[in-house]
Motif scaffolding. Sequence first.
Motif, PDB file in Angstrom:
ATOM      1  N   PRO A  46      48.499  50.131 -16.238  1.00 21.28           N
ATOM      2  CA  PRO A  46      49.871  49.859 -15.951  1.00 21.28           C
ATOM      3  C   PRO A  46      49.530  50.281 -14.224  1.00 21.28           C
ATOM      4  CG  PRO A  46      49.040  51.805 -16.991  1.00 21.28           C
ATOM      5  CD  PRO A  46      48.206  50.783 -16.806  1.00 21.28           C
TER       6      PRO A  46
ATOM      7  N   SER B 199      53.910  55.216 -18.291  1.00 22.15           N
ATOM      8  CA  SER B 199      53.522  54.449 -18.845  1.00 22.15           C
ATOM      9  C   SER B 199      53.640  53.790 -20.245  1.00 22.15           C
ATOM     10  CB  SER B 199      52.345  54.131 -17.970  1.00 22.15           C
ATOM     11  OG  SER B 199      52.589  53.736 -16.780  1.00 22.15           O
TER      12      SER B 199
ATOM     13  N   TRP C 213      54.306  43.631 -16.303  1.00 25.53           N
ATOM     14  CA  TRP C 213      54.246  45.974 -16.056  1.00 25.53           C
ATOM     15  C   TRP C 213      56.028  46.291 -15.542  1.00 25.53           C
ATOM     16  CZ3 TRP C 213      52.961  49.695 -19.148  1.00 25.53           C
ATOM     17  CH2 TRP C 213      51.819  49.588 -19.977  1.00 25.53           C
TER      18      TRP C 213
ATOM     19  N   ILE D 228      58.136  48.893 -16.835  1.00 21.21           N
ATOM     20  CA  ILE D 228      58.794  50.366 -15.838  1.00 21.21           C
ATOM     21  C   ILE D 228      59.711  50.191 -15.908  1.00 21.21           C
ATOM     22  CG2 ILE D 228      58.083  51.059 -13.687  1.00 21.21           C
ATOM     23  CD1 ILE D 228      56.130  51.094 -15.926  1.00 21.21           C
TER      24      ILE D 228
ATOM     25  N   ARG E  66      56.761  54.432 -21.591  1.00 20.70           N
ATOM     26  CA  ARG E  66      57.892  53.229 -21.624  1.00 20.70           C
ATOM     27  C   ARG E  66      57.444  52.120 -22.189  1.00 20.70           C
ATOM     28  NH1 ARG E  66      60.366  53.869 -14.607  1.00 20.70           N
ATOM     29  NH2 ARG E  66      60.115  55.924 -14.644  1.00 20.70           N
TER      30      ARG E  66
END
Length: 328
Positions: A52, A61, A250, A254, A64
């Motif tokens: 991440p 991370s 990623w 996020i 999420r």
Amino acid sequence: MFPLLGDLRRRLLASAPRPPPLRRLSTITSTPATRAPNTPVAVLWDLAASRPPSKLPLYDSAVRLHLAASSFGRLRLSVAFLHPTHRLSVPDPSADAKQLCRVCGRGFRARDALLRHFDTIHTREHAKRLERIESSRGDRRVRLAASLSLKLSKYAKAARELTAGANPGSPADELHRAGVSAELSRHPSASLRERAQEVLDEGSVRCLVLVSGQDALSPLLRLAREKGVRSVVVGGESGLARWADVGFTWSHVIAGKPRTAAPSFSGKWRDRDVLKRLEWRYEEDDDEEDVVFEEDGDLNRSEELAGSANRKPWWKLESDGEDSCIGG
């Protein structure tokens, strides 16, 4: 006279039109929210091949990532594979614009200011709440603890995050804290491939989330499609995402984009499953034998019919001709 007035009043009231009965107000119901799919989901994460962003703690991370996977169904399995020598990258607090207090939401430009604020205000408030609970007795203590339970848990969570940010533990500890099982392996990609193969063979999940950037995992995604298992790839910067049903980077995870896009993808998958069940396929039956008419039998039958035509009627006996000759 008064009884007559009473009777007249009752007659007038009886003949007067009655107002319609009051109806019970129905509860105003809004459009029902879309239910979260109940599809069992497995998350397999190769931490060596798909890391991440370094600015975000590993715990955040992982949380999420779980939120993104849970939007596609019910999270049943979550495993991260990492090398024993893997170390956490500690985010630089000065790189963030503001440090937010998890209790009151107030922002601070420096981490030291956030810590002073937390110790001066929230730590003292927490100590006072505990003293109130300890000084109470009986039912009052139970009611007070129940009413303050939310604030106590919120303070405990914020204090734990501040402590973890100051003294980060090992990657396995951070993953366990986020609800992810960590497995140490000298070859994380190979271990992930073996576990994914086991999951697909068992048939225990209907959606597979692969967090990796290894293109060598494409056979797993093809196998998942053959078995009717949906596939989601996180780490779409590589070419692995083109073999999956949907791919995210990623940065998308996020930002929370999978949670927004999941209902539309889930709806398309359900429609495709319905069409597949309703699809009619014609399969030719090879075992069915062709009907063959035997010509010999037809010829024999025609011969029998012709022979029966040349015969004498059944009421004429052979002796009738002989008798007629003798008599003549």
